[in-house]
Scaffold this active site. Structure first.
Site, PDB file in Angstrom:
ATOM      1  NE  ARG A  83      -4.365  -0.335   2.243  1.00  0.00           N
ATOM      2  CZ  ARG A  83      -5.259  -1.213   2.716  1.00  0.00           C
ATOM      3  NH1 ARG A  83      -4.870  -2.243   3.413  1.00  0.00           N
ATOM      4  NH2 ARG A  83      -6.530  -1.037   2.501  1.00  0.00           N
ATOM      5  NE  ARG A 128     -13.370  -2.862   8.510  1.00  0.00           N
ATOM      6  CZ  ARG A 128     -12.613  -2.948   7.407  1.00  0.00           C
ATOM      7  NH1 ARG A 128     -12.725  -3.994   6.614  1.00  0.00           N
ATOM      8  NH2 ARG A 128     -11.765  -1.992   7.118  1.00  0.00           N
ATOM      9  NE  ARG A 139     -10.832   2.373   6.031  1.00  0.00           N
ATOM     10  CZ  ARG A 139     -12.037   1.795   5.998  1.00  0.00           C
ATOM     11  NH1 ARG A 139     -13.013   2.273   6.715  1.00  0.00           N
ATOM     12  NH2 ARG A 139     -12.233   0.740   5.249  1.00  0.00           N
TER      13      ARG A 139
HETATM   14  P1  ADP Z   1      -9.961  -1.277   3.490  1.00  0.00           P
HETATM   15  O1  ADP Z   1     -11.409  -1.586   3.480  1.00  0.00           O
HETATM   16  O2  ADP Z   1      -9.666   0.128   3.906  1.00  0.00           O
HETATM   17  O3  ADP Z   1      -9.258  -1.678   2.240  1.00  0.00           O
HETATM   18  P2  ADP Z   1      -8.447  -3.239   5.054  1.00  0.00           P
HETATM   19  O4  ADP Z   1      -9.278  -4.207   5.775  1.00  0.00           O
HETATM   20  O5  ADP Z   1      -7.682  -3.715   3.893  1.00  0.00           O
HETATM   21  O6  ADP Z   1      -9.413  -2.042   4.700  1.00  0.00           O
HETATM   22  O7  ADP Z   1      -7.452  -2.509   6.072  1.00  0.00           O
HETATM   23  C1  ADP Z   1      -7.911  -1.914   7.265  1.00  0.00           C
HETATM   24  C2  ADP Z   1      -6.802  -1.098   7.916  1.00  0.00           C
HETATM   25  O8  ADP Z   1      -5.672  -1.946   8.212  1.00  0.00           O
HETATM   26  C3  ADP Z   1      -6.215   0.033   7.070  1.00  0.00           C
HETATM   27  O9  ADP Z   1      -6.977   1.210   7.110  1.00  0.00           O
HETATM   28  C4  ADP Z   1      -4.834   0.191   7.728  1.00  0.00           C
HETATM   29  O10 ADP Z   1      -4.895   0.894   8.945  1.00  0.00           O
HETATM   30  C5  ADP Z   1      -4.450  -1.244   8.037  1.00  0.00           C
HETATM   31  N1  ADP Z   1      -3.682  -1.825   6.910  1.00  0.00           N
HETATM   32  C6  ADP Z   1      -4.081  -2.838   6.099  1.00  0.00           C
HETATM   33  N2  ADP Z   1      -3.137  -3.125   5.175  1.00  0.00           N
HETATM   34  C7  ADP Z   1      -2.118  -2.258   5.398  1.00  0.00           C
HETATM   35  C8  ADP Z   1      -0.868  -2.020   4.779  1.00  0.00           C
HETATM   36  N3  ADP Z   1      -0.453  -2.740   3.719  1.00  0.00           N
HETATM   37  N4  ADP Z   1      -0.070  -1.045   5.284  1.00  0.00           N
HETATM   38  C9  ADP Z   1      -0.445  -0.321   6.329  1.00  0.00           C
HETATM   39  N5  ADP Z   1      -1.618  -0.473   6.964  1.00  0.00           N
HETATM   40  C10 ADP Z   1      -2.454  -1.424   6.509  1.00  0.00           C
END
Ligand code: ADP
Length: 186
Positions: A83, A128, A139
């Site tokens: 990311r 969530r 986000r």
């Molecule tokens: P979304 O629906 O925002 O895609 P995810 O379930 O993939 O949500 O991720 C939820 C949270 O977990 C993110 O907002 C972040 O805080 C953290 N997160 C997930 N993947 C990463 C990553 N690769 N790097 C940093 N933080 C991450």
């Protein structure tokens, strides 16, 4: 890849099932750690609840450990990673070490307003902690700022496969399989 609410997790499961590989979702791993109250979860929660990314070194270490598990030996699908540009480089190093290579980077293309409304809906169903309106906005911003530039990086590497993420789940899955040139079993 795709902004929050694009449907990555939903589609990841179908793709992983088709290829018989694990779908590794960093968000899911973080959430599991949060609910188990592990030190990693305690650390990650602070960032997640604010809509910020968990620091790269924490995330990278977690992914490194996960792809080292035996079930990932033949391949894996990453959902929500990399990311950041630093994570792209880290992933390159990791898979060079394990002997894997990236076959494709799938990008789900969606309309911004549509995904915000999807997320608000999910908030009511799943509850969530990071699905409140303010955090959802944050986000989206973080995604545009830190993650969207990665699309160009993978485009230049000729790995990018872009798929329209709007419409019914099954319809999107079909587009993905078409774009990846696979024939679904059912
Ligand atoms: P979304 O629906 O925002 O895609 P995810 O379930 O993939 O949500 O991720 C939820 C949270 O977990 C993110 O907002 C972040 O805080 C953290 N997160 C997930 N993947 C990463 C990553 N690769 N790097 C940093 N933080 C991450």
């Amino acid at each position: 890849m795709g902004p929050p609410g694009a449907g990555k997790g939903t589609q990841a499961k179908y793709i992983a099932e088709h290829f018989g590989i694990p779908a590794i979702s960093t968000g899911d791993i973080f959430r599991a750690n949060v609910s188990d109250g592990t030190p990693l979860g305690v650390e990650a929660k602070r960032y997640m609840d604010a809509g910020e990314y968990v620091p790269d070194e924490v995330t990278n270490r977690m992914v490194r450990n996960r792809i080292d598990e035996p079930d990932a030996a033949e391949g894996f699908l990453l959902d929500g990673y990399p990311r950041t540009l630093a994570q792209v480089e880290e992933l390159d190093g990791m898979i060079k070490f394990t002997g894997h290579q990236l076959d494709a980077v799938l990008s789900l293309v969606v309309d911004k307003d549509e995904v915000v409304s999807r997320l608000l809906q999910r908030a009511q169903i799943e509850g969530r902690a990071d699905d409140t309106e303010d955090v959802i906005r944050r986000r989206q911003e973080v995604y545009l700022d830190q993650t969207e530039p990665l699309i160009q990086v993978y485009k230049e590497r000729s790995l990018l496969v872009e798929v329209d993420g709007l419409g019914e789940v099954e319809e999107v899955t079909k587009r993905i399989f078409d774009a990846l040139d696979v024939v679904p079993e059912s």
